[in-house]
Write a protein that holds these residues in place. Structure first.
Motif, mmCIF file in Angstrom:
data_model
loop_
_atom_site.group_PDB
_atom_site.id
_atom_site.type_symbol
_atom_site.label_atom_id
_atom_site.label_comp_id
_atom_site.label_asym_id
_atom_site.label_seq_id
_atom_site.Cartn_x
_atom_site.Cartn_y
_atom_site.Cartn_z
ATOM 1 N N LEU A 169 0.842 -1.197 0.025
ATOM 2 C CA LEU A 169 -0.163 0.010 -0.033
ATOM 3 C C LEU A 169 0.902 1.055 0.034
ATOM 4 C CD1 LEU A 169 -2.827 -0.777 2.476
ATOM 5 C CD2 LEU A 169 -2.641 -1.314 -0.088
ATOM 6 N N GLY A 170 0.552 2.173 -0.776
ATOM 7 C CA GLY A 170 1.080 3.609 -0.824
ATOM 8 C C GLY A 170 2.504 3.331 -1.857
ATOM 9 N N LYS A 171 2.651 2.273 -2.341
ATOM 10 C CA LYS A 171 3.860 1.890 -3.392
ATOM 11 C C LYS A 171 3.305 2.401 -4.976
ATOM 12 C CE LYS A 171 6.897 1.185 -0.460
ATOM 13 N NZ LYS A 171 8.147 2.066 -0.283
ATOM 14 N N ILE A 208 -6.330 1.765 -7.158
ATOM 15 C CA ILE A 208 -5.121 2.736 -7.424
ATOM 16 C C ILE A 208 -5.656 4.042 -7.308
ATOM 17 C CG2 ILE A 208 -3.437 3.136 -8.943
ATOM 18 C CD1 ILE A 208 -3.686 0.327 -10.169
ATOM 19 N N THR A 209 -4.647 4.831 -6.751
ATOM 20 C CA THR A 209 -5.112 6.562 -6.476
ATOM 21 C C THR A 209 -4.855 7.148 -7.693
ATOM 22 O OG1 THR A 209 -2.903 6.788 -5.387
ATOM 23 C CG2 THR A 209 -4.549 5.937 -3.948
ATOM 24 N N LYS A 210 -5.291 8.500 -7.464
ATOM 25 C CA LYS A 210 -5.119 9.431 -8.541
ATOM 26 C C LYS A 210 -3.534 9.493 -8.688
ATOM 27 C CE LYS A 210 -9.066 12.018 -7.606
ATOM 28 N NZ LYS A 210 -9.707 13.287 -6.931
ATOM 29 N N GLU A 211 -2.686 9.260 -7.652
ATOM 30 C CA GLU A 211 -1.201 9.434 -7.743
ATOM 31 C C GLU A 211 -0.634 8.067 -8.362
ATOM 32 O OE1 GLU A 211 -3.062 10.151 -5.059
ATOM 33 O OE2 GLU A 211 -3.180 12.242 -5.488
ATOM 34 N N HIS A 212 -1.528 7.331 -8.733
ATOM 35 C CA HIS A 212 -0.957 5.874 -9.245
ATOM 36 C C HIS A 212 -0.423 5.029 -8.151
ATOM 37 C CE1 HIS A 212 -0.805 3.619 -13.113
ATOM 38 N NE2 HIS A 212 0.583 3.488 -12.676
ATOM 39 N N GLY A 266 -3.354 8.139 -15.108
ATOM 40 C CA GLY A 266 -2.884 8.779 -14.061
ATOM 41 C C GLY A 266 -3.808 10.099 -13.799
ATOM 42 N N GLY A 267 -3.809 10.420 -12.463
ATOM 43 C CA GLY A 267 -4.660 11.399 -12.100
ATOM 44 C C GLY A 267 -6.211 11.208 -11.876
ATOM 45 N N ARG A 268 -6.504 9.799 -12.151
ATOM 46 C CA ARG A 268 -7.879 9.410 -11.840
ATOM 47 C C ARG A 268 -7.706 8.320 -10.900
ATOM 48 N NH1 ARG A 268 -10.181 9.151 -17.787
ATOM 49 N NH2 ARG A 268 -8.060 8.812 -18.206
ATOM 50 N N PRO A 269 -8.535 8.016 -10.046
ATOM 51 C CA PRO A 269 -8.700 6.678 -9.432
ATOM 52 C C PRO A 269 -9.034 5.502 -10.135
ATOM 53 C CG PRO A 269 -10.696 7.834 -8.721
ATOM 54 C CD PRO A 269 -9.779 8.863 -9.596
#
Length: 471
Positions: A332-334, A443-447, A355-358
């Motif tokens: 997580l977080g990677k 996966i977060t917006k920050e990928h 990238g930039g979107r969940p």
């Protein structure tokens, strides 16, 4: 069922200090939640390159170990895998090899054919593996040990008849053990008898569950259907562990929980403690349950872990650490591992392009019923939130490309629909630690990986999705 069904099953994997006869257990093994590795050596006695495809399911907690070996004629290669108890490695869908914590098994292969695999064994468990080779050739392939239960169960209209039919199938397997004319150690005969009985026991539950799920309607059974579970004593700390026993025990615990009026999640803890007491065996049951919860919903895992009592505080900490290490990746977080795949039109699509979107990534296969049951919910999720920034990606794996195209059209898959061939999926599977399907990754917006076992679309609420879009 035969009277031997009710006898106390083998004592192998015992807690130190229990009174038992040395001949009744495998030398050099003891129950260990932490586990120990075992090595299996394969020697190629054929004239061609030997292609070995193997798989071991480790259930404390669940972890699928797949391996591939290409061995030149006259050469050898080996694989080292984690074991908590004696267990069977599936080889090329034709036979199985028994190994156990700290053991080293040597398998010399002359040919691999359905009902006619030819191999010799040396090192540890030589006699036991010679038996399993004969047993696999008797069955035709390892899957037939359980497939017969499902084949007959699918045809039944009155499922109350199934326990007796399942017993008759089990008796055919037991008769092979009884007729086997080579010398077997007492501990192994008890082990194998118990394994076969527990396999039949768990199929009485699992075939019914499967038929209800895939049939989409309730299947009534009478009040005595589950009477067979009374013979399984979960408080017996001299009990041998096997995968079949653990599944049978899970079913008994679940039904005990159903009969209780206590609230979740306390009801499962109550069932385990009331049936098995405060023992190392109860620690095993709790470890399995925590592993399942971890891969299903992290909130439930944290809640249950806080409530669970183990035999020692150190055991609880070790179990949590083991589950995090075995199931907690990709971390997580990677940064999410990259995937570059083809869509239905042949276009190349990369995960990083979103990238930039969940992003929710769902892995599925044509053989996975629960995966396909999610399609309507995934389509709805995609259509409802695509303009608000949510990306829903479905990745088809372990499926022929033409079958993927047929399913895509038949089920009107509308999300980002990608395909991974066997070679590509091998890398993805390792990168995302994919075992059982279906499997979803958030996966977060920050990928970055936000949840490596995200809940299925059918369970997502508007509140869940709002949280994704706002973070």
């Amino acid at each position: 069922m035969r009277t031997a069904f009710t006898i106390s099953i083998i004592s192998i994997l015992l807690i130190a200090g229990l009174n038992t006869c040395a001949q009744d257990r495998m030398p050099g093994t003891a129950l260990s939640l932490k586990g120990e590795t075992a090595t299996t050596v394969f020697k190629n006695a054929t004239k061609d390159t030997l292609k070995i495809r193997g798989m071991l399911f480790n259930w404390l907690p669940y972890n699928e170990n797949n391996f591939s070996l290409n061995i030149a004629p006259g050469a050898k290669d080996s694989v080292t895998l984690p074991f908590n108890y004696p267990d069977l490695i599936y080889i090329n869908d034709n036979f199985r090899v028994l190994n156990a914590p700290g053991k080293r098994v040597i398998c010399t292969i002359r040919s691999i054919k359905p009902k006619a695999t030819d191999a010799d064994f040396d090192g540890d468990l030589k006699i036991e593996n010679t038996y399993y080779l004969s047993y696999s050739n008797f069955l035709g392939n390892p899957d037939q040990e359980s497939r017969a239960f499902y084949t007959i169960g699918e045809k039944l209209t009155d499922f109350n008849l199934f326990p007796a039919i399942a017993d008759s199938i089990t008796n055919v397997r037991l008769s092979f053990l009884e007729r086997y004319n080579q010398l077997l150690a007492p501990w192994f005969k008890k082990y194998e008898y118990a394994r076969l009985v527990h396999n039949g026991m768990m199929r009485k539950d699992n075939v019914l569950i499967s038929k209800r799920f895939y049939g989409g309607k309730p299947i009534p059974v009478n009040d005595h259907y589950y009477d067979f579970e009374k013979s399984l004593n979960l408080a017996d700390t001299t009990q041998l562990l096997s995968t079949e026993y653990l599944w049978a025990a899970d079913n008994v615990i679940y039904h005990q929980a159903q009969r209780s009026k206590k609230p979740m999640p306390q009801v499962l803890l109550y069932a385990m403690d009331s049936l098995a007491g405060n023992t190392v065996l109860t620690d095993v049951f709790k470890t399995r349950k925590l592993g399942m919860l971890y891969t299903n919903k992290r909130e439930d895992y944290n809640t249950n872990l806080a409530l669970m009592k183990f035999t020692t505080a150190d055991t609880k900490a070790m179990v949590d650490s083991m589950i995090q290490a075995r199931l907690g990746y990709p971390k997580l977080g990677k940064k999410a591992p990259e995937m570059v795949l083809k869509d239905i039109d042949g276009n190349t699509v990369s995960l990083s392009s979103f990238g930039g979107r969940p992003v929710i990534v769902n892995f599925w296969a044509e053989w996975c019923g629960p995966c396909k049951a999610e399609f309507p919910f995934e389509n709805k999720l995609y259509q409802r939130y695509k303009d608000k920034g949510l990306v829903v990606i479905n990745v088809c794996v372990e499926t022929d490309a033409e079958h993927w195209k047929i399913i895509t059209k038949r089920d009107n898959l509308q999300m980002v629909n990608l395909f991974a061939n066997a070679e590509v999926y091998k890398k993805i599977k390792a990168a995302y630690n994919i075992g059982a399907l279906p499997r979803s990754i958030l996966i977060t917006k920050e990928h970055k990986v936000a949840d490596n076992y995200y809940q299925r679309a059918s369970r997502l609420t508007d509140k869940d999705v709002a949280a994704l879009l706002n973070n």
